[in-house]
Each structure stands twice: as C-alpha cells, then as structure tokens.
Design an enzyme around this catalytic site. Structure first.
Site, short mmCIF file in Angstrom:
data_model
loop_
_atom_site.label_atom_id
_atom_site.label_comp_id
_atom_site.label_asym_id
_atom_site.label_seq_id
_atom_site.Cartn_x
_atom_site.Cartn_y
_atom_site.Cartn_z
N GLU A 1 -7.25 -0.69 -0.75
CA GLU A 1 -8.69 -0.76 -1.04
C GLU A 1 -9.00 -1.16 -2.47
OE1 GLU A 1 -7.12 1.55 0.62
OE2 GLU A 1 -8.33 2.51 2.17
N TRP B 1 -2.21 24.94 -5.36
CA TRP B 1 -1.58 23.67 -4.97
C TRP B 1 -0.20 23.52 -5.58
CZ3 TRP B 1 -6.13 19.79 -6.14
CH2 TRP B 1 -7.08 19.90 -5.12
P1 ADP Z 1 -1.22 3.20 3.09
O1 ADP Z 1 0.04 3.88 2.59
O2 ADP Z 1 -2.20 4.14 3.75
O3 ADP Z 1 -1.03 1.93 3.77
P2 ADP Z 1 -1.62 1.93 0.63
O4 ADP Z 1 -0.38 1.17 0.83
O5 ADP Z 1 -2.83 1.26 0.22
O6 ADP Z 1 -2.01 2.74 1.87
O7 ADP Z 1 -1.23 3.13 -0.31
C1 ADP Z 1 -2.11 3.72 -1.20
C2 ADP Z 1 -1.64 5.08 -1.58
O8 ADP Z 1 -0.29 5.08 -2.02
C3 ADP Z 1 -2.39 5.67 -2.72
O9 ADP Z 1 -3.63 6.19 -2.32
C4 ADP Z 1 -1.43 6.73 -3.21
O10 ADP Z 1 -1.51 7.91 -2.42
C5 ADP Z 1 -0.10 6.10 -2.97
N1 ADP Z 1 0.40 5.53 -4.22
C6 ADP Z 1 0.36 4.26 -4.62
N2 ADP Z 1 0.94 4.12 -5.81
C7 ADP Z 1 1.37 5.34 -6.19
C8 ADP Z 1 2.05 5.85 -7.34
N3 ADP Z 1 2.43 5.06 -8.32
N4 ADP Z 1 2.30 7.18 -7.38
C9 ADP Z 1 1.92 7.99 -6.38
N5 ADP Z 1 1.30 7.57 -5.28
C10 ADP Z 1 1.02 6.26 -5.18
#
Ligand code: ADP
Length: 552
Positions: free
Chosen positions: A336, A449
């Site tokens: 997004e 948490w």
């Molecule tokens: P999905 O996994 O639902 O397909 P995305 O690939 O768009 O969605 O992933 C987005 C999510 O990945 C973020 O909202 C977050 O939770 C996680 N994310 C992305 N980069 C990082 C990071 N560097 N550290 C921790 N979490 C991350």
C-alpha cells in the site's frame, strides 16, 4: 496565480523513453525460463514493449483494461509491463506462489482480460482457468513456438511469435504512449493476504513516478547510472520495491534472476555480472550467507543491499558489513506504500560512530524520506508520543500511499488522511521507526505486549540457527504466551533449553518463550516471509494443557 512551468504529466512510459534514448545501450541481463542467460538493452526493451502495445491494441485492450502478468523477474516481463502501462492499460502482477484457487479469485476480482505468463506456469494456469470462471480472454506465454507446452491449445499465443514483425516505434505505426493524465491507473498489485483476504492496490502513473524519485534519493536506494542492479524481490511483490522503474530511470544495468533464488544461483549472478546493488527479503540473504559459509566464496563487487519485507536481524547487518564489506539498508514498507516507507540510512551523528555502535540504530526500520509522513496512534486514533518508547499503530500519509482498494468499498483513511499500516511501532522525534510487530502478530501476555520481532532477532544470532519465528499461543492463564520455532542450519543440533539459555538475560524474564520447537523447515508465505498465520494455527493447542501456576 499559477506558475508558468510546463505541463508534463508524470507517466511511467517516460521512464522507459528516457532509458532508451539516453542509456539505450545499457544491458538487461535475464536468466531465462528456458535456461540460457539472455542479453538485451533498454533500446531493444523499448522497441519490444512497443510491439507488445501494438499486439494488445489488436486484442482490443484499451485504457483502464487490466492485463495480468504471471512471471519471474526477466526482460520479457519488463517488456510486457511497459507495453501494458504505456497505452494506459493496467498491469496486474500476479503472484505465482499463490494457490490456484486464490489466483483465480484475484483474477476475477481484478477483471483481467489477458494474462502474459512464463511457460513454467502454463500447466497450473491453464488448468486453473479451465476449472474456474474468470474474465480472461487470452493467455500469452512468454516464450516462442519451439517451447509451446503440450497443454497450450490453439487460443494460447506464444509471445515471441505474437510480437514478431509488429511496429517497434510510433513512426512505424505502434501506438503512441502516454497522452493521458498522470492520475491514470497504471499497476495493480494484491497484498498477499497474510492477514486476511487479498486486497488490490491500484497504483497511478503519478504515484509510481513519484515513488521512483523517492527511492532514488541518496538516503533511500541512492541508485546511479554506474550501478548494476539485481532485483531479487519479484516484480509481483510491489513493483520489485520500485526497482523496475528506478533502474531504467537512471540507466543502471539490470540483472534479472528468473526463478532460481537459492544462495548458489544468486551468488553466481552477483559475481558474473558485477552486481553492485540488490534487494530482497531476509530469507534470501540468509540463503546466500549459508552458501558463502559453505563454499568460502566472496562478494567482490556488491556494495549495498536493501533488506525489507520483514525485520532484518542484527546478525545479517553485521555479517554483510564485517565479512563482506557490504552495507545493508534496512527498509520498511508495504504494498500500500508503493512500497518504500522508511529506510535505515544513518544521519550525520550515527554515521560518525564506529559500526558496532551504529548497529542498534541500523537494525531499526529507519526514517521516512521526503514524501512520506508518519504518525503513531492508539486504538481510538488519538496521537501518541513520538518518544522512541511508546508503541502504537503506525499511520502513513503521502502521494505514494493508497487511499482505497480496487473494487472494494470502505474508508481506509483516518480523519487526517492517514492510512493504518496494521503495524505496531515506536517513532522518535527524528521520525525513526522501530516496528514491534504486525498488530495481528503481537503477543498479548497478561495484558502486556511481547515483541516477536525482537526475540527472533536475538535468536537468529545463535550460531546454529537458520530461521526463527515467535508466535503467540493461547494460554489458560496469560491469554497468550510466546512459542519459539526454530529451523537449525544444516547439520546443526541443539536442545530447546539451549535456545532459552541464549535468550536469558537478553530479554525481560516474562518474554521468555515457554517452549521451543525445532522444525525441519519454517514455512514461508507467498512473499517469502514466515507464515505466522499457519504456524499459529498449527500450534494453537500447544499450551492448552499448561498448568495454571506454571506459566509466566
Ligand atoms: P503482505 O505480507 O500482506 O503481502 P506486504 O508484502 O505489503 O504485505 O508487507 C507489508 C508488511 O510487511 C508490513 O506492514 C510489515 O508488517 C512487514 N514489514 C515490511 N518491512 C518490514 C521490516 N523492515 N520490518 C518489519 N516488518 C516489515
């Protein structure tokens, strides 16, 4: 009063026009699905993308129509991508790692009329389309007649034969690109549904163009014409994190890895093509480091990697720098947000410190570049302190952030226009983000948490551990307690208590996982991240019989 500057819509076709005219001879090297490494240039890619546009027009594809791709990173995928976007149609990148039922649901939801697919996916795709109702009129396989798979019937077109002989430029009769507003839809990418139904993010030309400028900032990816870029992150995962636009924008050489993303295959491309920059999720890099450990090979040209998609552990950052002289930039983002949201590039003060002292900073997700606004909010939407300690919902706003989902009603922005990322994080006065967890992955124990990311980060530092995952499991007394799941490196053995001993003193006592389970393989989801939803389901009953007095 209006400014007196030119009207030059920010449309992505101009990116490839620029690459072809100013960096026309720069190479795109692809490990093809058929086997051999194939070399082309931005000028050729431009010409062939024009042929794709011409072919699509002939199939009746018009502005706003959705044309899907189902392919690994490769030159033909890039041609298809620009050929679709150039005429104002919407390029929908499908994720081949999804189950065929889910793929067909997404194809239906998106209204895809044409799909361009790698030949390797033909059996799965054609079978799925035959057994599900979808709007797909044509399948075009990204190969030639010689490689036509047996299951491809007459209506299936073979890409090379389909584009052959078509006009390669406007002068010769190919459709002109652009000539539409910059707000026109350009790309469609579904979130992988790790936390619910897949949702379609509909990028505009403007958002992709601005995202390109955003990632090119020196403190973000800082790419240049001299770079050789290996996007390991797939084009179907949020535009290869923007690299599929940023590389031609600067005229960098592109190396497309195709399907083989194991350590040995990645290393071979890094070395033979002289790669200087690459981007991928942590699991890919763990695979590369394991390969280097096993073979003693080096990284002779690589200078910088972007690691994101899930949290990058301290051990990855440290090993890349200390053993190979490669700078890791830890990035946070999501489909997004186009996807880059923050990048952990040190500012002046941090950069002046010895590397060891930079580490606690670099392991955070970093700060937002110009174009990204962040805030923290509580459950009711009230702003929280940006003190680097208070954890809350991370909210984001900017021209590269979604304001809604494709074919789905419902407000996704708060009253101030911020999008709720679904991540729980801390934010400090300089805008530095540290993600604690996804809201859905947060472990709630006794009303407090526990950060799964922090525990995973520490456990991954244990020399025997390849991958670690911590999930919350229902507990009769404490709501939830953490369970540690570990995949050991090949040939390693360890006792559960060794993991707990390793954590002891590094985390608060009540964060200690009550149990440790070793798995042969930690399951990964469609975007290469640990499948926590699946793990939670599998171990849901693990603490059901726990003694009320024991836990905590
Ligand atoms: P999905 O996994 O639902 O397909 P995305 O690939 O768009 O969605 O992933 C987005 C999510 O990945 C973020 O909202 C977050 O939770 C996680 N994310 C992305 N980069 C990082 C990071 N560097 N550290 C921790 N979490 C991350």
């Amino acid at each position: 009063m209006l400014g007196l500057m030119q009207d030059w819509p920010l449309t992505v076709d101009r990116i490839l026009d620029h690459a072809a005219s100013r960096h026309g001879g720069r190479e795109i090297v692809s490990r093809s699905v058929e086997g051999p490494v194939v070399r082309t240039t931005y000028a050729e890619l431009h010409a062939r993308a024009k042929q794709v546009s011409h072919g699509l027009r002939e199939l009746g594809i018009a502005r706003g129509d959705r044309v899907a791709t189902l392919a690994w990173n490769g030159g033909r995928h890039m041609e298809a991508w620009y050929g679709v976007m150039g005429i104002g149609a919407v390029c929908h990148t499908l994720n081949p790692r999804l189950h065929p039922d889910q793929l067909c649901w997404i194809i239906q939801n998106a209204g895809d009329r044409v799909i361009l697919a790698d030949i390797g996916f033909a059996p799965m795709l054609l079978a799925a389309l035959a057994s599900h109702p979808t709007p797909v009129e044509r399948v075009i396989l990204l190969s030639d007649e010689v490689h036509r798979p047996p299951e491809a019937g007459r209506r299936v077109l073979m890409y090379e034969d389909w584009i052959a002989g078509r006009p390669t430029s406007d002068a010769a009769g190919a459709p002109a690109w652009g000539r539409f507003g910059e707000e026109t839809a350009c790309g469609l990418c579904y979130t992988s549904g790790t936390t619910g139904d897949p949702k379609g993010v509909l990028y505009s030309h403007r958002s992709n163009f601005l995202h390109t400028l955003l990632v090119l900032q020196a403190d973000v990816m800082g790419l240049s014409a001299a770079d050789v870029i290996l996007p390991i992150v797939p084009m179907f995962h949020a535009n290869a994190w923007g690299v599929a636009f940023a590389a031609p924008a600067v005229g960098a050489k592109l190396v497309m890895p195709g399907q083989r993303l194991d350590g040995a295959s990645v290393h071979e491309l890094l070395e033979t093509e002289g790669v200087t920059f690459s981007a991928a999720v942590p699991t890919v890099w763990q695979g590369l480091l394991q390969h280097l450990d096993a073979t003693g090979e080096k990284l002779s040209t690589l200078r910088r990697v972007v690691i994101g998609g899930s949290a990058c552990s301290e051990v990855l950052l440290r090993r890349f720098w200390e053993d190979y002289g490669v700078e890791v930039r830890h990035a946070w983002g999501m489909t997004e947000t186009s996807p880059v949201g923050t990048m952990s590039t040190p500012g002046a003060e941090t950069a002046a410190l010895p590397f060891d002292q930079q580490l606690p900073w670099r392991v955070k997700q970093g700060r937002p570049p110009l174009g990204i606004e962040l805030k923290l909010a509580d459950e009711d939407g009230a702003r929280l302190a940006e003190d680097g300690a208070t954890a809350g919902r991370l909210m984001v706003r900017g021209p590269t952030v979604a304001r809604g989902y494709f074919a789905r009603d419902g407000e996704v922005l708060d009253a101030e226009g911020f999008f709720d990322t679904g991540d729980i994080a801390t934010l400090d006065a300089h805008g530095v983000v540290q993600v604690t967890d996804r809201a859905k992955d947060v472990i709630k124990s006794g009303g407090e948490w526990i950060s799964s990311i922090e525990i995973e980060n520490i456990v991954t530092g244990h020399p025997a551990v390849a991958v670690a995952a911590v999930v919350g499991v229902a507990h009769p007394k404490w709501d939830e307690r953490p369970l540690l799941l570990v995949q050991l490196k090949p040939g390693q053995v360890a006792e559960p208590v060794a993991m707990q001993d390793y954590l002891s003193g590094k985390i608060a006592k009540w964060w200690m996982p009550d149990d440790v389970v070793f798995l042969d393989e930690i399951p990964l989801g469609a975007t290469g991240k640990v499948d926590k939803k699946g793990l939670r389901a599998k171990f849901a009953e693990r603490y059901a019989a726990a003694e009320l007095s024991q836990a905590g």
